[in-house]
Design a protein around this motif. Structure first.
Motif, PDB file in Angstrom:
ATOM      1  N   GLY A 136      -2.150   1.602   3.244  1.00  0.00           N
ATOM      2  CA  GLY A 136      -2.498   0.235   2.881  1.00  0.00           C
ATOM      3  C   GLY A 136      -2.161  -0.641   4.067  1.00  0.00           C
ATOM      4  N   TYR A 137      -3.113  -1.480   4.493  1.00  0.00           N
ATOM      5  CA  TYR A 137      -2.921  -2.249   5.731  1.00  0.00           C
ATOM      6  C   TYR A 137      -3.325  -3.692   5.493  1.00  0.00           C
ATOM      7  CZ  TYR A 137      -3.206  -3.460  10.718  1.00  0.00           C
ATOM      8  OH  TYR A 137      -3.031  -4.041  11.943  1.00  0.00           O
ATOM      9  N   ALA A 138      -2.387  -4.614   5.700  1.00  0.00           N
ATOM     10  CA  ALA A 138      -2.658  -6.045   5.583  1.00  0.00           C
ATOM     11  C   ALA A 138      -2.594  -6.649   6.976  1.00  0.00           C
ATOM     12  CB  ALA A 138      -1.645  -6.711   4.651  1.00  0.00           C
ATOM     13  N   ASP A 139      -3.762  -6.939   7.542  1.00  0.00           N
ATOM     14  CA  ASP A 139      -3.866  -7.478   8.899  1.00  0.00           C
ATOM     15  C   ASP A 139      -3.511  -8.962   8.906  1.00  0.00           C
ATOM     16  OD1 ASP A 139      -5.345  -8.672  11.331  1.00  0.00           O
ATOM     17  OD2 ASP A 139      -5.597  -6.521  11.638  1.00  0.00           O
ATOM     18  N   GLN A 140      -2.940  -9.427  10.019  1.00  0.00           N
ATOM     19  CA  GLN A 140      -2.625 -10.860  10.112  1.00  0.00           C
ATOM     20  C   GLN A 140      -3.900 -11.696  10.110  1.00  0.00           C
ATOM     21  OE1 GLN A 140      -1.189 -12.446  13.931  1.00  0.00           O
ATOM     22  NE2 GLN A 140      -1.360 -10.395  14.786  1.00  0.00           N
TER      23      GLN A 140
ATOM     24  N   LEU B 175       1.518  -1.078   5.564  1.00  0.00           N
ATOM     25  CA  LEU B 175       1.790  -1.816   6.788  1.00  0.00           C
ATOM     26  C   LEU B 175       1.341  -3.260   6.602  1.00  0.00           C
ATOM     27  CD1 LEU B 175       0.294   0.774   9.325  1.00  0.00           C
ATOM     28  CD2 LEU B 175       2.641   0.672   8.473  1.00  0.00           C
ATOM     29  N   ALA B 176       2.189  -4.208   6.941  1.00  0.00           N
ATOM     30  CA  ALA B 176       1.856  -5.628   6.795  1.00  0.00           C
ATOM     31  C   ALA B 176       2.147  -6.358   8.094  1.00  0.00           C
ATOM     32  CB  ALA B 176       2.643  -6.256   5.648  1.00  0.00           C
ATOM     33  N   ASP B 177       1.124  -7.038   8.639  1.00  0.00           N
ATOM     34  CA  ASP B 177       1.259  -7.786   9.882  1.00  0.00           C
ATOM     35  C   ASP B 177       1.289  -9.273   9.541  1.00  0.00           C
ATOM     36  OD1 ASP B 177       1.327  -8.590  12.476  1.00  0.00           O
ATOM     37  OD2 ASP B 177      -0.565  -7.671  13.074  1.00  0.00           O
TER      38      ASP B 177
ATOM     39  N   GLY C 226       2.126 -15.561   7.131  1.00  0.00           N
ATOM     40  CA  GLY C 226       1.939 -16.458   8.256  1.00  0.00           C
ATOM     41  C   GLY C 226       1.297 -17.787   7.914  1.00  0.00           C
ATOM     42  N   GLU C 227       0.468 -17.846   6.831  1.00  0.00           N
ATOM     43  CA  GLU C 227      -0.226 -19.085   6.485  1.00  0.00           C
ATOM     44  C   GLU C 227       0.419 -19.814   5.312  1.00  0.00           C
ATOM     45  OE1 GLU C 227      -2.627 -20.352   8.125  1.00  0.00           O
ATOM     46  OE2 GLU C 227      -3.071 -18.698   9.475  1.00  0.00           O
TER      47      GLU C 227
END
Length: 517
Positions: A90-94, A170-172, A176-177
């Motif tokens: 599972g990948y959460a891109d910035q 993975l979380a980038d 941030g927002e």
């Protein structure tokens, strides 16, 4: 004894560019246990995002080994990497917007990964509803990304990445927002979900709050692990004293203390007091960028009785504002309170449902589209959450392009002076794709400053920056307002920006039935 889930050994990642080779990782070694939640902290440009992209199989190491549950990712064929990403990861891109198809509702977006795995429709939607409710978006499950605020889109992307219960998550920069309250909510939910499913989790962030849900924290700098500690080690940061007495102080502390190129140190009691010498860290802006037709404190923009809505949803009502030359103004409020929408209206990119905006004596809201565009070109600069820089052009070429589009010729001296004003003269010829997040933010500001605007609007300019870069940008914006004479307006939830501002406009509460886009 716990099983090792992730192992990196002496990993290098070198990017070759026309300007030369740039090493993002330089011999990094790291292990993560099965089911462990690891927070990776570090400044912009330290290699955090590169580390995550290697673990996601989106990049391959230049040297060294990257293993996830025994599979060496650098040696897997393309089909094997695709299988790894679709089944285990599972990948959460910035850059969350990349993962959100604009034609799908939030509910369908969260359910999409389950559909690709063959889960039946009813179960997919039930799981999507469960996750959206846990991040406070149940009432907006049928909205498309364009109908959600940036913070809401980020939460949808997070849910979509976790929907299929991945073995590795993975979380980038997952918050941030988001404002502090919403970020706390997302961290709480994220911590609960990854532990419920036993995910081995790596969270890359510049936000120290991410450490509160982690079992272990590492800090990387210059492509290597520089510090490591467990949550049980206590909260006090330790500064390592090197051989010969060398001491590296956190840059954020130096910036907030106003310590520039030189400092003095003296012994006092059982401590050492470090003080600045008074020499400025950043030189004043060149006269080239001073706004010629204004004086400090003059009213340059006023907004009266602004209200806006999307359909039946009222975003804000009866907002008044006065923006003065030479000052930094902060627009504050929680995620979804309408900060971005207000900036769009002040820039003439949208029209309010009611109320007026007057810029330098001209009523912006009474103009047609072409006239608003002309006024914006002459007097307003806008820096969005996405910088809009052209990645394959250099920083200098990006600034020159903005000037050329306004009909200016022989723009190189102005462009170089603008980059110098934000401390990037030595990086002027570097391609934007090779710059750190903090440097890109400053290029976007330089591009805006070069046009000599009367009003400079910036939307969350520090949202993806570590603390040191955030305070540097906040100080920079305050200085630019003072030195250029422009009215600088920042939509922000960052206390570092608010701390530097002269005045603030609070939008207060999130709308009852909807939020801004």
């Amino acid at each position: 004894m716990s099983t090792t889930a992730i192992e990196l050994r002496d990993v290098f990642r070198v990017h070759s560019t026309p300007e030369g080779d740039a090493a993002a990782l330089q011999g990094l070694s790291l292990t993560v246990a099965d089911g462990e939640v690891l927070a990776v902290l570090g400044p912009s440009g330290s290699g955090k995002s590169t580390l995550l992209r290697l673990l996601a199989g989106l990049e391959r190491p230049s040297a060294g080994a990257v293993r996830v549950y025994g599979e060496e990712l650098g040696k897997l064929p393309s089909r094997g990497l695709a299988r790894y990403r679709s089944t285990m990861l599972g990948y959460a891109d910035q850059h969350y917007a990349r993962a959100l198809a604009p034609e799908l509702s939030a509910r369908r977006l969260v359910a999409l990964q389950l559909g690709l795995r063959g889960t039946i429709g009813e179960e997919r939607l039930r799981r999507a509803d469960e996750l959206l409710e846990r991040v406070g978006l149940a009432a907006k499950r049928d909205r498309r990304p364009g109908e959600l605020s940036g913070g809401e889109q980020q939460r949808v992307a997070l849910c979509a990445a976790l929907a299929h219960r991945p073995r590795v998550f993975l979380a980038d920069e997952p918050t941030g927002e988001l404002d502090a309250a919403t970020a706390d909510q997302v961290y709480d939910v994220l911590g609960e979900l990854v532990r419920e499913h036993g995910c081995t989790t790596v969270i890359v962030s510049h936000d120290p709050e991410s450490a509160r849900i982690a079992d272990r924290i590492v800090r990387i700098r210059d492509g290597r692990v520089s510090e490591e500690w467990s949550r049980t080690d206590g909260e006090t940061d330790t500064i390592v004293v090197g051989r010969g007495g060398w001491l590296r102080l956190p840059e954020e502390l130096l910036l907030r203390a106003g310590i520039g190129a030189k400092a003095t140190a003296r012994f006092e009691g059982r401590g050492v007091i470090v003080e600045g010498t008074g020499e400025p860290r950043i030189e004043p802006v060149s006269d080239t960028f001073k706004v010629s037709d204004t004086s400090a404190g003059r009213l340059v923009l006023s907004a009266n009785g602004l209200s806006h809505r999307y359909g039946a949803t009222t975003v804000f009502e009866n907002v008044d504002a006065e923006l003065h030359a030479g000052r930094l103004h902060a627009v504050t409020g929680p995620s979804g309170s309408g900060k971005t929408t207000l900036l769009h209206i002040l820039a003439g990119l949208e029209l309010p449902a009611s109320g007026t905006v007057t810029v330098d004596g001209a009523e912006l809201t009474a103009l047609d589209r072409a006239a608003r565009a002309r006024l914006r070109r002459e007097k307003i600069a806008y820096v969005g959450q996405q910088t809009g820089l052209v990645p394959h052009l250099s920083a200098l070429e990006n600034v020159e392009l903005a000037l050329a589009l306004r009909g200016r010729h022989e723009t190189r001296p102005e462009a170089l002076a603008a980059l110098d004003s934000v401390g990037l003269s030595e990086r002027a010829t570097q391609r934007v794709a090779r710059l750190s997040q903090g440097e890109r933010a400053r290029v976007a500001i330089a591009r805006a400053v070069a046009t000599k605007p009367l009003v400079l609007l910036a939307d969350e300019p520090t949202s993806r920056l570590d603390g040191a870069n955030a305070i540097a940008v906040a100080i920079l914006l305050s200085r630019l307002a003072r030195d250029t004479g422009a009215a600088v307006v920042c939509a922000t939830h960052d206390p570092l920006v608010i701390e530097q501002s002269d005045t603030s406009i609070s939008l207060g509460h999130v709308p009852r039935t909807g939020e801004d886009r």
